[in-house]
Design a protein around this motif. Structure first.
Motif, short mmCIF file in Angstrom:
data_model
loop_
_atom_site.label_atom_id
_atom_site.label_comp_id
_atom_site.label_asym_id
_atom_site.label_seq_id
_atom_site.Cartn_x
_atom_site.Cartn_y
_atom_site.Cartn_z
N THR A 19 35.36 48.24 42.59
CA THR A 19 35.17 49.59 42.07
C THR A 19 34.65 49.51 40.63
O THR A 19 34.43 48.43 40.09
N LEU A 20 34.51 50.67 40.00
CA LEU A 20 34.10 50.73 38.59
C LEU A 20 35.28 50.99 37.65
O LEU A 20 35.09 51.31 36.48
N THR A 21 36.49 50.81 38.14
CA THR A 21 37.67 51.10 37.32
C THR A 21 37.70 50.28 36.04
O THR A 21 37.94 50.81 34.95
N LEU A 22 37.47 48.98 36.14
CA LEU A 22 37.51 48.13 34.95
C LEU A 22 36.41 48.50 33.96
O LEU A 22 36.61 48.47 32.74
N GLU A 23 35.24 48.85 34.49
CA GLU A 23 34.13 49.23 33.63
C GLU A 23 34.45 50.50 32.83
O GLU A 23 34.18 50.58 31.63
N ILE A 24 35.03 51.48 33.50
CA ILE A 24 35.34 52.76 32.86
C ILE A 24 36.32 52.55 31.71
O ILE A 24 36.16 53.12 30.62
N VAL A 25 37.33 51.73 31.94
CA VAL A 25 38.32 51.46 30.89
C VAL A 25 37.68 50.72 29.72
O VAL A 25 37.90 51.06 28.55
N LEU A 26 36.85 49.72 30.01
CA LEU A 26 36.27 48.92 28.94
C LEU A 26 35.20 49.67 28.16
O LEU A 26 35.06 49.46 26.94
N VAL A 27 34.47 50.57 28.80
CA VAL A 27 33.47 51.37 28.08
C VAL A 27 34.14 52.16 26.96
O VAL A 27 33.60 52.26 25.85
N GLU A 28 35.30 52.69 27.23
CA GLU A 28 36.00 53.50 26.23
C GLU A 28 36.40 52.65 25.02
O GLU A 28 36.26 53.09 23.88
N SER A 29 36.90 51.45 25.26
CA SER A 29 37.34 50.62 24.15
C SER A 29 36.18 49.92 23.44
O SER A 29 36.23 49.69 22.23
N ALA A 30 35.13 49.59 24.20
CA ALA A 30 33.99 48.89 23.61
C ALA A 30 33.04 49.83 22.89
O ALA A 30 32.29 49.41 22.01
N GLY A 31 33.04 51.09 23.29
CA GLY A 31 32.18 52.07 22.64
C GLY A 31 30.71 51.92 22.98
O GLY A 31 29.84 52.30 22.19
N GLY A 32 30.41 51.36 24.14
CA GLY A 32 29.02 51.19 24.55
C GLY A 32 28.95 50.66 25.97
O GLY A 32 29.97 50.51 26.66
N PRO A 33 27.74 50.36 26.43
CA PRO A 33 27.55 49.92 27.82
C PRO A 33 28.31 48.63 28.14
O PRO A 33 28.46 47.75 27.29
N VAL A 34 28.76 48.54 29.37
CA VAL A 34 29.47 47.36 29.85
C VAL A 34 28.71 46.75 31.02
O VAL A 34 28.32 47.46 31.95
N CYS A 35 28.50 45.46 30.95
CA CYS A 35 27.84 44.78 32.06
C CYS A 35 28.83 43.88 32.78
O CYS A 35 29.86 43.49 32.23
N GLY A 36 28.51 43.57 34.02
CA GLY A 36 29.23 42.54 34.75
C GLY A 36 28.42 41.27 34.70
O GLY A 36 27.18 41.31 34.69
N VAL A 37 29.09 40.13 34.63
CA VAL A 37 28.41 38.84 34.56
C VAL A 37 29.05 37.88 35.56
O VAL A 37 30.28 37.80 35.66
N ASP A 38 28.22 37.15 36.29
CA ASP A 38 28.72 36.13 37.20
C ASP A 38 27.68 35.04 37.35
O ASP A 38 26.51 35.24 37.02
N GLU A 39 28.12 33.89 37.84
CA GLU A 39 27.24 32.73 37.98
C GLU A 39 27.11 32.31 39.44
O GLU A 39 27.90 32.73 40.29
N ALA A 40 26.15 31.46 39.68
CA ALA A 40 25.99 30.81 40.99
C ALA A 40 25.51 29.39 40.75
O ALA A 40 24.68 29.15 39.88
N GLY A 41 26.07 28.46 41.50
CA GLY A 41 25.58 27.09 41.43
C GLY A 41 26.32 26.16 40.50
O GLY A 41 25.76 25.16 40.05
N ARG A 42 27.59 26.43 40.24
CA ARG A 42 28.33 25.48 39.41
C ARG A 42 28.71 24.22 40.19
O ARG A 42 28.80 23.14 39.64
N GLY A 43 28.90 24.36 41.50
CA GLY A 43 29.40 23.25 42.29
C GLY A 43 28.39 22.33 42.96
O GLY A 43 28.74 21.21 43.33
N PRO A 44 27.13 22.73 43.13
CA PRO A 44 26.17 21.89 43.86
C PRO A 44 25.87 20.56 43.18
O PRO A 44 26.14 20.38 42.00
N TRP A 45 25.27 19.66 43.96
CA TRP A 45 24.86 18.36 43.45
C TRP A 45 23.45 18.39 42.89
O TRP A 45 23.00 17.42 42.29
N ALA A 46 22.74 19.47 43.11
CA ALA A 46 21.34 19.55 42.67
C ALA A 46 21.00 20.98 42.27
O ALA A 46 21.64 21.94 42.70
#
Length: 218
Positions: A19-46
């Protein structure tokens, strides 16, 4: 009196969707846009490690955003198009095999995340980052364990990171045929192990990784 219904014995409880629950809470405290960040490919051999960053528009959310691992390849690709078209801002970044080898996978992941955020048309005031490691990013950071299953923004970022890296691995398959990169995307797989024994590593391999060294020394 009506007896309350019960779940079948051994049945798993229904999984909650992000959901967007975490985003809504953080927008209020951060005072600006909030992005989500995630990675792919930490475990591969190549291949490189990738990262996605997304600021969603609460009024224009693509339906079906979820943790990339819970989606089919076709659904991820369809959602990638929708996310890029409807998000307030998005970015994708990579850290190369050379950077992974020169530093370590954790540092390289942080580089990819920074590049994803820096590629965004609108810079966020804060980021929700999947996991428990507080990377040094160009904005405030709030970590979320299991975030790709809790936060829509992180889930959207996971989709962009995964689809971008998968495409790059298909390109590497054409550049370095015989390893099966298009299929296993650089992860440990029997066909990958056999190719390494037969062909040796190529420039796309993370040669410093213990599993590869063990295979080559066997």
């Amino acid at each position: 009196m009506k007896t309350p219904s019960k779940s079948p014995a051994g049945a798993k409880p229904a999984r909650a969707f992000p959901t967007l629950t975490l985003e809504i809470v953080l927008v209020e405290s951060a005072g600006g846009p909030v992005c989500g960040v995630d990675e792919a490919g930490r475990g591969p051999w190549a291949g490189p490690v990738s990262a996605g960053a997304v600021i969603l528009n609460p009024s224009d959310l693509p339906a079906g955003i979820d943790d990339s691992k819970a989606l089919t390849h076709a659904r991820r690709e369809a959602l990638e198009i929708e996310i890029k078209a409807r998000a307030v801002a998005w970015g994708v970044g990579f850290a190369s095999v050379e950077e992974i080898e020169a530093h370590n996978i954790l540092h390289a992941t942080g580089l990819a995340m920074c590049r994803a955020i820096e590629a965004m048309a609108i810079q966020p005031a804060a980021a929700l980052v999947d996991g428990n490691y507080r990377f040094k990013l160009p904005c405030a950071v709030q970590t979320v364990v299991g975030g790709d299953g809790l936060s829509l923004s992180i889930a959207a970022a996971s989709i962009l990171a995964k689809t971008a890296r998968d495409r790059l691995m298909v390109e590497l398959d054409a550049e370095y045929p015989g390893y099966g990169f298009a299929g296993h995307k650089g992860y440990n797989a029997p066909v990958h192990q056999e190719a390494l024994r037969t062909l040796g590593p190529c420039p796309a391999h993370r040669r410093g990784w213990a599993p590869i060294r063990a295979l080559l020394d066997a």
